[in-house]
Write an enzyme that holds these catalytic residues in place. Structure first.
Site, mmCIF file in Angstrom:
data_model
loop_
_atom_site.group_PDB
_atom_site.id
_atom_site.type_symbol
_atom_site.label_atom_id
_atom_site.label_comp_id
_atom_site.label_asym_id
_atom_site.label_seq_id
_atom_site.Cartn_x
_atom_site.Cartn_y
_atom_site.Cartn_z
ATOM 1 N N ASP A 14 0.801 -1.224 0.000
ATOM 2 C CA ASP A 14 0.000 0.000 0.000
ATOM 3 C C ASP A 14 0.833 1.274 0.000
ATOM 4 O OD1 ASP A 14 -2.211 -1.665 0.075
ATOM 5 O OD2 ASP A 14 -2.278 -1.649 2.267
ATOM 6 N N GLY A 41 -4.438 -4.316 -3.782
ATOM 7 C CA GLY A 41 -5.432 -3.309 -4.134
ATOM 8 C C GLY A 41 -4.656 -2.068 -4.526
ATOM 9 N N GLN A 222 2.057 -6.152 -3.151
ATOM 10 C CA GLN A 222 2.492 -6.235 -1.753
ATOM 11 C C GLN A 222 3.750 -5.374 -1.569
ATOM 12 O OE1 GLN A 222 1.547 -9.645 -3.276
ATOM 13 N NE2 GLN A 222 -0.353 -8.644 -2.784
HETATM 14 P P1 GDP Z 1 -0.719 0.340 -3.551
HETATM 15 O O1 GDP Z 1 -1.301 -0.943 -3.072
HETATM 16 O O2 GDP Z 1 0.751 0.417 -3.311
HETATM 17 O O3 GDP Z 1 -1.068 0.658 -4.982
HETATM 18 O O4 GDP Z 1 -1.378 1.499 -2.649
HETATM 19 P P2 GDP Z 1 -2.941 1.618 -2.259
HETATM 20 O O5 GDP Z 1 -3.679 2.083 -3.447
HETATM 21 O O6 GDP Z 1 -3.419 0.399 -1.567
HETATM 22 O O7 GDP Z 1 -2.866 2.739 -1.133
HETATM 23 C C1 GDP Z 1 -2.347 3.995 -1.363
HETATM 24 C C2 GDP Z 1 -3.433 5.035 -1.038
HETATM 25 O O8 GDP Z 1 -2.841 6.310 -0.917
HETATM 26 C C3 GDP Z 1 -4.476 5.181 -2.120
HETATM 27 O O9 GDP Z 1 -5.704 5.494 -1.539
HETATM 28 C C4 GDP Z 1 -3.954 6.329 -2.958
HETATM 29 O O10 GDP Z 1 -4.997 7.029 -3.645
HETATM 30 C C5 GDP Z 1 -3.347 7.197 -1.897
HETATM 31 N N1 GDP Z 1 -2.183 8.009 -2.301
HETATM 32 C C6 GDP Z 1 -1.193 7.696 -3.170
HETATM 33 N N2 GDP Z 1 -0.251 8.660 -3.185
HETATM 34 C C7 GDP Z 1 -0.641 9.588 -2.293
HETATM 35 C C8 GDP Z 1 -0.071 10.821 -1.829
HETATM 36 O O11 GDP Z 1 1.016 11.230 -2.214
HETATM 37 N N3 GDP Z 1 -0.775 11.522 -0.886
HETATM 38 C C9 GDP Z 1 -1.970 11.092 -0.400
HETATM 39 N N4 GDP Z 1 -2.575 11.821 0.512
HETATM 40 N N5 GDP Z 1 -2.524 9.929 -0.821
HETATM 41 C C10 GDP Z 1 -1.875 9.192 -1.742
HETATM 42 P P1 IMO Z 2 -0.823 -4.185 -2.222
HETATM 43 O O1 IMO Z 2 -0.343 -4.755 -3.550
HETATM 44 C C1 IMO Z 2 -0.938 -4.575 2.132
HETATM 45 C C2 IMO Z 2 -0.970 -8.660 3.768
HETATM 46 C C3 IMO Z 2 -2.232 -9.101 4.464
HETATM 47 C C4 IMO Z 2 -1.660 -10.071 5.482
HETATM 48 C C5 IMO Z 2 -0.531 -10.739 4.708
HETATM 49 C C6 IMO Z 2 -0.900 -12.072 4.098
HETATM 50 O O2 IMO Z 2 -2.117 -3.482 -2.302
HETATM 51 O O3 IMO Z 2 0.275 -3.391 -1.586
HETATM 52 P P2 IMO Z 2 -2.373 -12.781 1.992
HETATM 53 O O4 IMO Z 2 -3.816 -12.536 1.664
HETATM 54 O O5 IMO Z 2 -1.419 -12.254 0.973
HETATM 55 O O6 IMO Z 2 -2.093 -14.211 2.327
HETATM 56 O O7 IMO Z 2 -2.116 -11.959 3.365
HETATM 57 O O8 IMO Z 2 -0.169 -9.827 3.687
HETATM 58 N N1 IMO Z 2 -1.153 -8.151 2.385
HETATM 59 C C7 IMO Z 2 -1.107 -6.857 2.040
HETATM 60 N N2 IMO Z 2 -0.953 -5.742 2.798
HETATM 61 N N3 IMO Z 2 -1.009 -4.467 0.788
HETATM 62 C C8 IMO Z 2 -1.130 -5.563 0.010
HETATM 63 O O9 IMO Z 2 -1.090 -5.515 -1.341
HETATM 64 C C9 IMO Z 2 -1.222 -6.834 0.642
HETATM 65 N N4 IMO Z 2 -1.364 -8.096 0.187
HETATM 66 C C10 IMO Z 2 -1.309 -8.885 1.266
HETATM 67 O O10 IMO Z 2 -2.882 -8.024 5.080
HETATM 68 O O11 IMO Z 2 -1.071 -9.366 6.550
HETATM 69 MG MG MG Z 3 -2.854 -1.622 -1.825
#
Ligand code: GDP
Ligand code: IMO
Ligand code: MG
Length: 416
Positions: A14, A41, A222
């Site tokens: 994330d 996600g 991840q």
């Molecule tokens: P990913 O899994 O690495 O693609 O990250 P996620 O999408 O799960 O989580 C990142 C969250 O932070 C999302 O809701 C993005 O819209 C948000 N986001 C990304 N870059 C920034 C930033 O520079 N500032 C803020 N406030 N939000 C951001």
């Molecule tokens: P993105 O690509 C954050 C975490 C789960 C759990 C552990 C194992 O969005 O960064 P799993 O379902 O993979 O067996 O869960 O890994 N986890 C993540 N945490 N971002 C993700 O993906 C994750 N994918 C798995 O929360 O702790």
């Molecule tokens: Mg994510």
């Protein structure tokens, strides 16, 4: 010949990989996912539209970019079709711009139930998985029980599927978790995937594209600290999340890796269980969670928040061979009197964390800033304290931060 560039997360997921891949995808011909599955996600925000991609690469909104789901990705047809439908509803053409590896393993309905059983019974220590069936699908892959996308086209697919289903049912019944597997929706989705998506030997496609001079970006899911080998085992995901995984996940030689871009947040978050030495269990942690909207993109769970952990970040940089750093979400840190950076663990290091969780962290105190910096595109407009925070991280990391993201939207950020 150019190499395949790699973008991946340096923390516990994330980090904002989706935003960065979407931003940079205009410079590439192909975006390819190489591991993980719908546990991911990846959020993309374009104008007033928000997409959360779980299995589809984050280049899908750019016309002219081909998106590849690689062999080491585990794929759930029901979730994939939902993603496709949501994109198509926004007028984005998906099916002609998506290629799926024939060797990608299928997440079966039984895998999701076994994942839920493993979680709920604490059978593997309560990892806090996303319950998408990731672990059990990789278990069946390495156990050589797996069904793959290519098998959907086999004349005896029904027979192969029923055999796998029976095996899962025997396990689920033996542990008393489920008597039946409801697979009606999955079978319909699997059939639609078979009929409407293009499946390829993606390793051949990628290598031929590379030889033809196409620009390719590999998108990690991840984060490094969730890597099956190097993360906080057993509180990890079931795949390798490091650069090397792009080679086995796409079928490219290590000699063909180009630039490696490491994405990290200006602080730390983690969703699920496991050690987190710089975690903030106080109102500062709560403030970061609120301001940063730190709730899971896949499960909606609140993310645990804490200070930046340089010990972990340096370990991730080493494992991945990072060339450039992208720092995300610095806008979230406005409004604090002071900030801390975890420099090192006193009695341990991240590499030893899965064996000795009992660590204390050495912090450097930094001055905070009050100004809101959301959307800033000019480095010179950042408050001095924010500039100092950035340069301190560069110094500790020994690498330049070439992109500073200041908001979730495409244009919100500073290139240095
Ligand atoms: P990913 O899994 O690495 O693609 O990250 P996620 O999408 O799960 O989580 C990142 C969250 O932070 C999302 O809701 C993005 O819209 C948000 N986001 C990304 N870059 C920034 C930033 O520079 N500032 C803020 N406030 N939000 C951001
Ligand atoms: P993105 O690509 C954050 C975490 C789960 C759990 C552990 C194992 O969005 O960064 P799993 O379902 O993979 O067996 O869960 O890994 N986890 C993540 N945490 N971002 C993700 O993906 C994750 N994918 C798995 O929360 O702790
Ligand atoms: Mg994510």
């Amino acid at each position: 010949m150019m190499g395949v560039d790699v973008i991946l997360g340096l923390q516990w997921g994330d980090e904002g990989k989706g935003k960065i891949v979407d931003l940079l995808s205009s410079q590439y011909d192909i975006i390819a996912r190489f591991q993980g599955g719908p546990n991911a996600g990846h959020t993309i925000i374009i104008g007033d539209k928000k997409f959360v991609l779980h299995q589809i690469p984050s280049g899908i909104t750019r016309s002219g970019v081909m998106n590849v789901i690689g062999n080491a990705v585990v794929l759930d047809p029901t979730i994939l079709l939902k993603e496709i439908t949501a994109l198509e509803a926004e007028g984005i053409e998906v099916r002609s711009r998506l290629l799926v590896s024939r060797k990608s393993n299928l997440i079966l309905p039984g895998h999701r139930l076994i994942d839920a059983w493993q979680e709920e019974s604490n059978a593997n220590g309560g990892v806090g998985s996303t319950k998408k069936g990731i672990g059990p699908t990789y278990q069946d892959k390495t156990g050589r029980f797996g069904l793959r996308i290519g098998d959907l086209h086999a004349a005896n697919f029904d027979q192969l599927y029923n055999k796998a289903k029976e095996r899962h049912l025997r396990l689920l019944r033996a542990v008393g978790f489920a008597d039946e597997i409801d697979d009606a929706a999955w079978l319909i989705a699997a059939d639609e995937v078979r009929r409407t998506l293009t499946t390829v030997d993606s390793e051949i496609y990628i290598n031929e594209a590379l030889n033809a001079g196409k620009r390719i970006l590999a998108e990690g899911a991840q984060g490094t600290l969730l890597d099956i080998d190097f993360g906080t085992y057993p509180f990890v995901t079931s795949s390798n999340t490091v650069t090397a995984s792009a080679c086995t996940g796409l079928g490219i030689s290590p000699k063909k890796i180009g630039k490696v871009y490491g994405v990290f947040k200006a602080y730390s978050t983690r969703v699920g269980e496991g050690p987190f030495p710089t975690e903030l269990l106080d109102e500062t942690g709560e403030m970061i969670r609120k301001k940063g909207h730190e709730f899971g993109s896949t499960t909606g769970r609140p993310r645990r928040c804490g200070w930046l952990d340089m010990d972990a970040l340096k370990y991730a940089i080493m494992l991945n061979g990072v060339d450039e750093l992208f720092m995300m979400k610095i806008d979230v840190l406005s409004g604090m009197d002071s900030l801390s950076i975890g420099e090192a663990y006193n009695n341990n290091s991240f590499a030893g964390l899965s064996f000795n969780k009992d660590v204390t962290v050495n912090y450097t105190q930094m001055q905070g800033w009050q100004e809101e910096i959301r959307g800033t595109t000019d480095y010179n407009k950042l408050p001095d304290a924010a500039k100092t925070y950035i340069s301190q991280i560069e110094k500790l990391a020994g690498l330049p931060i070439s992109l500073i993201s200041t908001g979730p939207e495409r244009e919100e950020g500073i290139r240095k």
